[in-house]
Design an enzyme around this catalytic site. Structure first.
Site, PDB file in Angstrom:
ATOM      1  N   GLY B 266       0.830  -1.194   0.000  1.00  0.00           N
ATOM      2  CA  GLY B 266       0.000   0.000   0.000  1.00  0.00           C
ATOM      3  C   GLY B 266       0.864   1.244   0.000  1.00  0.00           C
ATOM      4  O   GLY B 266       2.092   1.177  -0.075  1.00  0.00           O
ATOM      5  N   VAL B 267       0.207   2.384   0.085  1.00  0.00           N
ATOM      6  CA  VAL B 267       0.913   3.651   0.094  1.00  0.00           C
ATOM      7  C   VAL B 267       1.145   4.066   1.538  1.00  0.00           C
ATOM      8  O   VAL B 267       0.327   3.771   2.394  1.00  0.00           O
ATOM      9  CB  VAL B 267       0.066   4.715  -0.646  1.00  0.00           C
ATOM     10  CG1 VAL B 267       0.675   6.097  -0.530  1.00  0.00           C
ATOM     11  CG2 VAL B 267      -0.093   4.323  -2.098  1.00  0.00           C
ATOM     12  N   GLU B 291      -0.072  -1.496  -7.017  1.00  0.00           N
ATOM     13  CA  GLU B 291      -0.820  -0.368  -7.557  1.00  0.00           C
ATOM     14  C   GLU B 291       0.103   0.811  -7.826  1.00  0.00           C
ATOM     15  O   GLU B 291       0.173   1.353  -8.907  1.00  0.00           O
ATOM     16  CB  GLU B 291      -1.821   0.132  -6.501  1.00  0.00           C
ATOM     17  CG  GLU B 291      -3.079  -0.613  -6.377  1.00  0.00           C
ATOM     18  CD  GLU B 291      -3.903  -0.036  -5.226  1.00  0.00           C
ATOM     19  OE1 GLU B 291      -4.962  -0.575  -4.983  1.00  0.00           O
ATOM     20  OE2 GLU B 291      -3.496   0.938  -4.586  1.00  0.00           O
ATOM     21  N   ASN B 381     -10.279   7.486   4.074  1.00  0.00           N
ATOM     22  CA  ASN B 381     -10.008   7.559   2.635  1.00  0.00           C
ATOM     23  C   ASN B 381     -10.940   6.625   1.875  1.00  0.00           C
ATOM     24  O   ASN B 381     -11.805   7.066   1.149  1.00  0.00           O
ATOM     25  CB  ASN B 381      -8.552   7.202   2.357  1.00  0.00           C
ATOM     26  CG  ASN B 381      -7.594   8.205   2.992  1.00  0.00           C
ATOM     27  OD1 ASN B 381      -7.873   9.397   3.018  1.00  0.00           O
ATOM     28  ND2 ASN B 381      -6.489   7.730   3.529  1.00  0.00           N
ATOM     29  N   GLY B 385      -7.475  -0.387  -3.166  1.00  0.00           N
ATOM     30  CA  GLY B 385      -7.204  -1.709  -3.723  1.00  0.00           C
ATOM     31  C   GLY B 385      -6.927  -2.760  -2.666  1.00  0.00           C
ATOM     32  O   GLY B 385      -6.644  -3.906  -3.011  1.00  0.00           O
TER      33      GLY B 385
END
Lengths: 502, 502
Positions: B266-267, B291, B381, B385
């Site tokens: 993830g980010v 992603e 948020n 994904g």
């Protein structure tokens, strides 16, 4: 002893024929036994019955892996003697259920599509002590001709060093050819599963095995213990009618191809009613890509409505089984059984665009689904394949009658007491009152849709009151809740025996 | 006006070049605008800025579809003028977030892999009024060369009758060739997605389009507004170290191939720390199927550790972007951008056997995950994904620091206040205190593992007390809970500002 010599085509294996008792006596405490079986179809019967007899005198426990639920000769008999320690990936037995809910049994409630891989890769345990598989026959090469389900049998046989085969003489040899066995390679070597249509064949008609892997062969003449269907109740009929109406409107709106898409339906009353609805309906050339094939599929074939049905288990009522056996030459052209890793494959379900129709225990106003736990704590059956389909389907429908226990339980609650499918995965909820179409709706609108379309009128004011107060208290937050009341329907039921306020 | 004549290779299209204001004035209230963009990469900038200016004088709202979050020129500028009615499928903007939580914006929080199909099939709305896409250049055939992300741009362009292109002169033409555009057919015509390795190319290097579809072309020289990385904190470093240790042990135990499997992360801080851990580590030939590609990937390339990275967005810090542009001839050999329907495809994620590493807002003692809602009601948020990967990965890891708000919030709670990923989908939870390996554990054992390995020591006695009383009250039910207390950590926080009891 039952004569199975004609079904053991490799004559070198005849010497391995033993009694179920001999196998039961060979089993050691703590062993993991990986079994065939998916629903009350093709599960081993003779060895578990003998094992349960031994455990009556000599109590011990084993771990039981299967494809899904089984019949009373396996789960029931072993539960009765508290002979199961670990159980995966699904069960429905009324004697086993209490043991899961009193700390006796370690129950792993797994997505069925993942259960074979989880064992193959060693995430649970790399190797069972042996695989115990029901077969119609054993070929000259040592391969096993499966019976009425595939489940995880092929993967378990592949991964086991030792295999015990129950050759079941009640299963007709005409079953040969009705299976398509394909066990995917694991990453990094996995390839696309080359199914593009529900009737594509990609594997073998047998479970690959070798003579040296087979340690014992046990004759068995106990039939699959499938259940009678209960008559379709009024609520199920209403939900079935809503479904047909909804799907027709989808076709008309151009959101669904004219011939529909492959149908998946769970087991039980509603599923049965929905499929019977298609028997009466005017849609033809229906295709089914599902887990369990039941009586309604025979009705669809006879009505000329079904093009093809792919599943992992053939599990009709006893009467349906007789009907199937009598018409097997016809029915076998329409039915194919695959490993559950393929029947429930996220990849294939998504590619084919399955319409997933499954039953919920309870739903909440935002569209989350509880499929498993009564009042959040007691395991009913398990998630089974519902997640495999719901998450990857083209259209995901969940069904629930609006109430249970004569109205004392509302199936629509502010907050599910356990969540197995999240709001992100649910398109449509249907009760006997109507259809909540949640597609494209944000949570606040979803809440009103679920309450007004699906909840029982007795509970609508309570649910609306909860929602409106939550909306005000959170100043219209994305998903309004009053956390101190979110589970109050359940706690009221636990305290008073009724979710209603009086 | 910025000169883009060399980037519009079809000279018949030069007449369609207009100002952003002209496009903004053409847009009608209530329109749905389907945009490129995934993270602060490749989102349209000039038209949204001009539209926000117009809305200041002439307030109205439009619906905004994107690939995921965008930058301040789109979500931020339109949120400031309350110009968005419907927003999907993901966002992270600090000005938009409050509007989602006060009823102004209808936010559809969707699995990213599904968002393109949901719009193509008409489940949300069949056609946007137009597609608004940032491009590096337009080819002679009218095809669009994408910039730093693909997101849903190709699917939106395919489905729209009208396309507006922002040609961004800050994006180097060397980006051409870094994309692989493949839009699957929908059922019943869908075929296998033929990716077998992370670096397989299956599509075109451009977004297919035609000159007649392009209505306007707008020059733009505003850069992607990517964010600086915060320095890696101590907790993230610890979680990264646990991850490397865990993966090495998996390889040693034979549960993971020697070269690992493709990584998804993830980010954010933890993801960054984990990837930086690999830069320091001794594993080579790493493959990424994710992603968002950020700075750590450039570090891995420079360290000679990365074989290939597939994603849908390239979104490094501003410094990382400079570094990328300077070394683009080298870096472009290692990086490929795909539509999010492919980067997040359940089929491909499952086939490749991705290791999914994502961050949770909170986890509960049974392994359910809240990724989206603060105290169950306020959208942070969105799921993004995380569900695409978590549900289909070979190994699913979730990260959370054990506490938030200086210890006032425990990230480990009895019952998640919102559930985005269920216990069925979660293999491992990692906090700065340790690793809870939930594989093969039934719920009662999972609870002890999560509490003892991941919870903050201040909260362990409270959590153990809850669990033990729940165990006793339910007589060891499958999943022990005290429903009237299940959300008490959250209600205490809402009432006192602290989840701890004093």
């Amino acid at each position: 002893m039952i004569d199975i010599t004609d079904r053991v085509r490799n004559k070198d294996l005849l010497g391995k024929i033993v009694s179920a008792e001999e196998v039961a006596n060979w089993i050691q405490p703590g062993w993991t036994i990986a079994c065939s079986g998916f629903t009350a179809s093709a599960y081993p019967k003779a060895v578990p019955l003998a094992l349960a007899e031994r455990m009556k005198k000599d109590p011990f426990q084993v771990n039981i892996w299967t494809g899904a639920s089984t019949g009373p000769e396996l789960d029931g008999a072993l539960a009765e003697v508290k002979g199961i320690k670990q159980r995966l990936p699904y069960q429905t037995d009324s004697k086993l259920r209490p043991l899961i809910n009193d700390g006796t049994v370690d129950y792993l409630d797994l997505h069925l599509s993942e259960s074979a891989q989880l064992t193959r890769t060693g995430f649970i345990k790399k190797k069972p002590n042996f695989a115990l598989v029901e077969a119609c026959a054993i070929t000259e090469e040592g391969n096993l001709i499966p019976t009425t389900s595939l489940g995880n049998a092929a993967s378990y046989v592949q991964n086991a060093d030792t295999v015990v085969v129950e050759v079941n003489t009640t299963q007709p040899l005409e079953l040969e050819g009705m299976h398509d066995v394909y066990v995917p390679l694991d990453p990094p070597n996995r390839l696309p599963i080359p199914i593009v249509h529900a009737d594509d064949r990609i594997g073998t008609t047998f479970i690959p095995c070798t003579p040296d892997k087979i340690k014992y062969i046990v004759p068995c003449d106990v039939k699959d213990h499938t259940r009678d269907l209960s008559p379709i109740d009024e609520n199920s009929k209403k939900m079935a009618a809503f479904t047909l109406e909804f799907l027709k409107a989808e076709i008309k709106a151009g959101r669904m191809p004219k011939g529909l898409l492959p149908l998946q339906s769970g087991v039980g009353n509603v599923a049965n009613a929905v499929l019977e609805g298609f028997v009466e309906g005017d849609m033809t050339d229906l295709v089914v890509y599902t887990e369990v094939i039941q009586d309604a599929m025979l009705d669809l074939i006879d009505a000329g409505k079904l093009k093809f049905a792919s599943g992992t288990a053939f599990s009709p009522s006893p009467a349906g089984m007789d009907r199937f056996y009598k018409g097997i030459d016809k029915y076998r052209k329409y039915i194919l059984l695959r490993p559950e890793e393929i029947s429930n494959s996220p990849e294939v379900v998504h590619r084919l665009g399955v319409i997933a129709m499954n039953t919920a225990l309870e739903v909440d106003i935002y569209g989350n689904i509880n499929s498993t736990h009564v009042t959040g704590t007691k395991m009913m059956n398990g998630i089974g394949g519902s997640g495999d389909f719901a998450r990857n389907a083209y259209l995901t429908i969940f069904y629930t009658p609006s109430t249970a226990k004569g109205g004392k339980i509302s199936s629509v609650v502010p907050f599910c007491s356990h969540i197995d499918h999240t709001e992100h995965d649910v398109d449509v909820i249907i009760s006997e009152y109507g259809i909540a179409d949640l597609r494209g709706l944000e949570p606040r609108t979803r809440a009103l849709e679920v309450i007004n379309k699906c909840a029982h009128p007795d509970y609508r004011p309570m649910l609306l009151d909860y929602y409106e107060r939550a909306l005000a208290a959170t100043k219209k937050a994305a998903t309004p809740h009053l956390l101190h009341e979110a589970l109050s329907f359940h706690t009221r039921f636990l305290e008073t025996g009724d979710m209603r306020k009086f």
